[in-house]
Each structure stands twice: as C-alpha cells, then as structure tokens.
Write an enzyme that holds these catalytic residues in place. Sequence first.
Site, short mmCIF file in Angstrom:
data_model
loop_
_atom_site.label_atom_id
_atom_site.label_comp_id
_atom_site.label_asym_id
_atom_site.label_seq_id
_atom_site.Cartn_x
_atom_site.Cartn_y
_atom_site.Cartn_z
N ARG A 120 40.83 42.87 34.84
CA ARG A 120 39.92 42.07 34.03
C ARG A 120 40.78 41.28 33.05
NH1 ARG A 120 37.79 47.34 34.25
NH2 ARG A 120 35.76 47.47 35.33
N LYS A 158 37.03 49.71 31.22
CA LYS A 158 35.70 49.98 30.68
C LYS A 158 35.45 51.49 30.59
CE LYS A 158 33.17 45.81 32.00
NZ LYS A 158 32.02 45.27 32.77
N HIS A 182 37.86 35.50 36.27
CA HIS A 182 37.30 36.72 36.87
C HIS A 182 37.20 36.61 38.39
CE1 HIS A 182 35.51 40.65 36.26
NE2 HIS A 182 34.54 40.33 37.10
N ARG A 209 39.93 38.37 40.16
CA ARG A 209 39.72 39.81 40.38
C ARG A 209 38.85 40.03 41.62
NH1 ARG A 209 39.02 45.06 37.84
NH2 ARG A 209 36.84 45.74 37.87
N HIS A 229 36.21 50.93 39.06
CA HIS A 229 34.76 51.06 39.09
C HIS A 229 34.36 52.53 39.00
CE1 HIS A 229 34.14 46.99 41.36
NE2 HIS A 229 34.26 46.84 40.05
N TYR A 242 31.41 44.03 47.69
CA TYR A 242 32.41 43.21 48.37
C TYR A 242 32.25 43.27 49.89
CZ TYR A 242 34.55 42.74 43.84
OH TYR A 242 34.76 42.46 42.52
#
Length: 311
Positions: free
Chosen positions: A165, A189, A257, A260, A283, A292
């Site tokens: 990110r 995150k 982004h 990524r 994730h 994806y």
Amino acid sequence: MNEILIIAAPELLEKRRDWLASLSDERRLSENTLQAYERDTRQFLKFLTGHLAEPARMSDIHTLRPADLRAFLAARRREGSGNRSLGRHLAGLRSFLRYLERKGLVNAAGASAIRTPKQPKSLPKPLSDTQAITVVGSDAQLHETPWIAARDAAVLTLLYACGLRISEALDLTPADLTPDATSLRITGKGNKTRVVPLLPAALAAVETYKKLCPYHLSENEPLFRGARGGKLQQAIIQSEMRKLRGALGLPETATPHALRHSFATHLLAGGGDLRTIQELLGHASLSTTQVYTGVDAARLLEVYDRAHPRA
C-alpha cells in the site's frame, strides 16, 4: 474531533470520545478508519438531534429503534451516499453501540436488526504487465529534478514489486531497506505484520534514490522525502501518477493503488496460489484476495479445461 459542531448531551459526547480512544489505543484501527468512524457518528448525532427536535441524550441512544437508524441511512442516501458508504456508516454506528452495550448503557440489538446495504461488486482494475513495468521505470518519470524522479520510480517500484500500500511504502525507513536486504517486514492494516520478498530491481531503484537524495537519511527516519526534506506525502505520489498516466496514455484507473492490484493479478496469472498472495498482500481474510480471481477468470477457465478429467 469537531465535537463543537455536534448538538448532543455532554455525557453522550464523552462516551463517544472514550469509544474513539479505545479504537485507536486498543484495536489500533488505521487513521483513515478512525476518521471515517468519527465522521459517521458525528453525522448521526447531528441527524438524531434534528430527528428528535432536541439535543441527543444517552437515553435517546438507549431507546434507539431500527426505524431511527433506517431514517438516518435514508437521509444519507438522499445526500448522495452510495451503498458502500452506507455500509460503512452502519458499521461505525454498530461499533459505537456495541461499545455502549458492553458498558451496560444501551441495547445494541436494533442496529443488528438492520440489513447492511448490498455492496456493489467491483473488480480491481490492474495495469497490464507491460504498462506496469513502463510506469515504474526510471525513464518514465517526469520530474526534472533527478533525485525526485528517482524517488518516484523507487516508490512506484515498491508498490508493484512488493504489493505494498502507498502508506506502507512511505512509512519505510533506511533501516528497513539495507543494501543487502532480501525481504521487507511490513506492518499494515490492523497492525498486522507480514514479510514480502524484495526483488533486486526494487532494491536497485531504492539504492539509486538514496545516492541522489540531497538529505541525510537517518536509519530510523522516513526513507522517502518531499522536496523540502520532510516525509513524503501520499498526495505527491498520487499527483505524479496522474501526470504520468496522462503522458503514457493510461486510463484514470491507473493509480498508485492499481500497482498493488497489478502485483496480485500478475502473480495469479503466473500460477501463484491465493493463500500465498493473501499473505503477501496482508489480507486478513481469503475472501478479500479472492476478488482477483474475477480479474483472471479467463486464465482459470483455461486451466480448468486443460486439467479437469471431464473437461
């Protein structure tokens, strides 16, 4: 927190401050999520004051009905909020109400009774491999100052080569990227830590930038600097990317982004498995990574036709 703009009882505002502090200190939510939850609950309290025709009190939260929450969501929709924003509004309110419920102050069942608005299905929009390689190349950078052009190339290369990110890339320090480094330890995150391989091309781009950078790069200070020497801001890279896509004739979806997204999509197309890609992206849930597969559906169907015994 802009509470001066909120018409609500002091006790209710105090509990809201305590809740926001707990999100930051205990749950360690990202700054963007904290700002969104602060904004959502501020808007809700302002709405509730108008809805009740008097300052919102704790007793009003205690007697909150699903109809009150639906009225708030309907008001936000009239003001232009889509389903994704409405879902976030509701998530923030549920978190606040659950916090108050744990304190024995309210019953949060009303919020749980409301169905989250159906979220639109939007697939990531990656660049092609050729486009991505062109974007991160040092020759493509437009800035006339050599060290800034090298900086932009290094940042964009890390986004694509490591799937970072933009905030993660800009939080790196020289200690994270030593000349002999083969991997990066990234805290993303939710304070979740992951290790990603560091490709030689990415390390080379960073070393080129470090040699040209006119500022002293202390080991534990920000690696990437703005023109005046402070920490490089996301908006600068986003602005440079807009100029770059204009020069290269790329679509508006070509954002930092998107690099990524390109990292994940190109790994999947090259035979990478979802679990590995999930770990590399950081994730928390595999379902987030599975989006994806929609981008690469043609390749999956080709594999199915080639490999399934009854295909």
